[in-house]
Design a protein around this motif. Structure first.
Motif, PDB file in Angstrom:
ATOM      1  N   THR A 229       0.827  -1.053  -0.129  1.00  0.00           N
ATOM      2  CA  THR A 229       0.141  -0.050  -0.058  1.00  0.00           C
ATOM      3  C   THR A 229       0.771   1.191  -0.013  1.00  0.00           C
ATOM      4  N   LYS A 230       1.876   1.422   0.964  1.00  0.00           N
ATOM      5  CA  LYS A 230       2.825   2.573   0.797  1.00  0.00           C
ATOM      6  C   LYS A 230       3.441   2.556  -0.548  1.00  0.00           C
ATOM      7  N   THR A 231       4.093   1.360  -0.888  1.00  0.00           N
ATOM      8  CA  THR A 231       4.851   1.199  -2.002  1.00  0.00           C
ATOM      9  C   THR A 231       4.287   1.849  -3.256  1.00  0.00           C
ATOM     10  N   PHE A 232       3.035   1.319  -3.478  1.00  0.00           N
ATOM     11  CA  PHE A 232       2.253   1.420  -4.718  1.00  0.00           C
ATOM     12  C   PHE A 232       1.124   2.348  -4.608  1.00  0.00           C
ATOM     13  N   ASN A 233       0.886   3.134  -3.404  1.00  0.00           N
ATOM     14  CA  ASN A 233      -0.041   4.001  -3.247  1.00  0.00           C
ATOM     15  C   ASN A 233      -1.438   3.400  -3.330  1.00  0.00           C
ATOM     16  N   LEU A 234      -1.461   2.218  -2.708  1.00  0.00           N
ATOM     17  CA  LEU A 234      -2.936   1.510  -2.811  1.00  0.00           C
ATOM     18  C   LEU A 234      -3.497   1.694  -1.390  1.00  0.00           C
ATOM     19  N   ALA A 235      -3.247   2.592  -0.376  1.00  0.00           N
ATOM     20  CA  ALA A 235      -3.887   2.498   0.880  1.00  0.00           C
ATOM     21  C   ALA A 235      -5.351   2.383   0.879  1.00  0.00           C
ATOM     22  N   GLY A 236      -5.958   2.829   0.023  1.00  0.00           N
ATOM     23  CA  GLY A 236      -7.648   2.856   0.005  1.00  0.00           C
ATOM     24  C   GLY A 236      -8.043   1.312  -0.383  1.00  0.00           C
ATOM     25  N   LEU A 237      -7.318   0.380  -0.766  1.00  0.00           N
ATOM     26  CA  LEU A 237      -7.570  -0.559  -1.171  1.00  0.00           C
ATOM     27  C   LEU A 237      -7.589  -1.873   0.008  1.00  0.00           C
ATOM     28  N   GLN A 238      -6.926  -1.368   1.108  1.00  0.00           N
ATOM     29  CA  GLN A 238      -7.081  -2.466   2.429  1.00  0.00           C
ATOM     30  C   GLN A 238      -6.596  -3.664   1.957  1.00  0.00           C
ATOM     31  N   THR A 239      -5.136  -3.511   1.943  1.00  0.00           N
ATOM     32  CA  THR A 239      -4.644  -5.043   1.430  1.00  0.00           C
ATOM     33  C   THR A 239      -3.165  -5.101   2.064  1.00  0.00           C
ATOM     34  N   SER A 240      -3.021  -6.268   3.091  1.00  0.00           N
ATOM     35  CA  SER A 240      -1.619  -6.255   3.656  1.00  0.00           C
ATOM     36  C   SER A 240      -1.484  -7.777   3.956  1.00  0.00           C
ATOM     37  N   ALA A 241      -0.272  -8.028   4.681  1.00  0.00           N
ATOM     38  CA  ALA A 241      -0.185  -9.367   5.169  1.00  0.00           C
ATOM     39  C   ALA A 241       0.479  -9.479   6.466  1.00  0.00           C
ATOM     40  N   ALA A 242       0.321 -10.411   7.292  1.00  0.00           N
ATOM     41  CA  ALA A 242       1.126 -10.476   8.307  1.00  0.00           C
ATOM     42  C   ALA A 242       1.926 -11.764   8.211  1.00  0.00           C
ATOM     43  N   VAL A 243       3.231 -11.620   8.422  1.00  0.00           N
ATOM     44  CA  VAL A 243       4.124 -12.840   8.181  1.00  0.00           C
ATOM     45  C   VAL A 243       4.623 -13.517   9.598  1.00  0.00           C
TER      46      VAL A 243
END
Length: 387
Positions: A229-243
């Motif tokens: 999200t920070k890298t590609f300016n996608l914060a509004g899409l609500q996508t992440s991962a926990a490792v």
């Protein structure tokens, strides 16, 4: 392919949090970029949107492959598929972990100044923020190891939130430093949650070290938060991962995310992440070069036009951490004056705690003409404030 980062994109009228400001104001505060995302990501979202049905969505195998491939190829860190848990965001993950893996009244340690939402995740859940202020000498941040160990040794301290790279100071923690943090946390039974959302926004030629890649103790005693999200300016899409490499800890995090209902993707979340991590490399490399140019331009401007304000040397993020100690005693008052005087909207460093009261945070992820406008406004306001 050539990418045009100089294009001025009008974001007013799009319900953008950053741009919900007055007509003559220039927002350079919240950490999202004024650039459209990579064309391949736009195409993936548009293709999914064209289907016309937006129902409940599962995580595809391609999501796991894309993340594992990106961290293996880009950062030399081999992840296993089963380590990955989808989450709607890094902040929801942090809040879930604080809520489910600590108990009320316990200490959650973080090194300040640091991203202010950490404090919200801790305090809103009835836990105590335990600050370990970073040292600051001759414009360089470091760790007070004696203070860190003393606070980790407190039996009430059960979780450390690490920011790697560190927002807002822009520092990349090296492998030796991370290893030392990892051993101290292991020795004192303190779990590490490493927020690595800024990891791809390093200066050209620089990489970061994932906390979980440093040692076996770091790997088994950590939860890492990552996202496109920070890298590609996608914060509004609500996508992440926990490792989460350790299976027992992973089960606890899985339960936390599902209990809090932040473990299910919307229909664009995985599509965008897959496109980013498979196709976004060339766009990101061009972006990093452009941001480095913005940083050089800003530092040269300040040195020439406003020497009483100094940008701390940074290795990552698209944020300037501006030392205004010679110009003002209270960053909150200075930020308010700057906005009233010129319309330039910056973040007051006081919200990041630590020694942040003498700093302002400025987002430089914008076209260069907009950056120069912001710098001119900053100069005008600081000179007027001092006068």
């Amino acid at each position: 392919m050539t990418y045009d980062f100089d294009q001025i994109l009008d974001r007013r009228g799009t319900h953008a949090t950053k741009w919900d400001v007055g007509p003559n104001e220039l927002p350079m505060w919240i950490a999202d970029m004024d650039f459209p995302t990579a064309p391949e990501i736009q195409a993936a979202i548009q293709a999914r949107a064209a289907h016309g049905v937006y129902g409940y969505t599962d995580i595809p195998e391609a999501w796991y492959d894309a993340i594992c491939g990106w961290w293996g190829n880009r950062h030399g860190f081999r992840m296993e598929r089963e380590w990955l848990l989808f989450s709607t965001g890094v902040v929801p993950t942090i809040s879930s972990v604080v809520r489910k893996l600590t108990t009320p009244g316990e200490n959650v340690l973080t090194m300040t100044p640091v991203y202010d939402i950490f404090f919200h995740s801790i305090e809103n859940n009835g836990r105590r923020v335990l600050e370990c202020p970073l040292t600051y000498q001759q414009g360089v941040y470091g760790i007070d190891w004696e203070d860190l160990e003393r606070k980790l040794a407190d039996p009430q301290t059960t979780l450390m939130i690490l920011c790697n790279p560190h927002n807002p100071v822009g520092k990349i923690w090296d492998r030796e430093t991370l290893a030392r943090i990892g051993e101290l946390c292991w020795d004192h039974h303190v779990l590490v949650l490493s927020d690595e959302i800024h990891c791809d926004l390093t200066l050209p030629g620089r990489d970061y070290t994932p906390f979980a890649a440093v040692s076996e103790h770091c790997r088994q005693n950590s939860i890492t938060c990552i996202a496109p999200t920070k890298t590609f300016n996608l914060a509004g899409l609500q996508t992440s991962a926990a490792v989460v490499p350790d299976p027992v800890l992973r089960h606890k995090v899985w339960r936390a995310l599902n209990t809090d209902e932040v473990a299910e993707p919307n229909c664009f979340a995985a599509e965008a992440a897959v496109a980013a991590f498979i196709c976004g490399g060339p766009w990101l490399d061009a972006l990093r070069a452009y941001l480095a140019g913005n940083r050089r331009q800003a530092q040269a401007f300040l040195s020439r036009e406003l020497p009483q304000v100094r940008a701390v040397d940074a290795e990552a993020t698209y944020l300037l951490w501006l030392d205004c100690g010679q110009a003002a005693e209270r960053s909150e008052e200075l930020a308010s004056f700057i906005r009233q005087k010129t319309g330039l909207y910056l973040s007051a460093g006081s919200v990041y705690r630590g020694n942040g009261n003498q700093f302002l945070r400025m987002n430089i992820a914008c076209p260069r003409s907009r950056l120069l406008d912001g710098l001119q406004r900053l100069r005008e306001a600081v000179l007027a404030y001092g006068g």
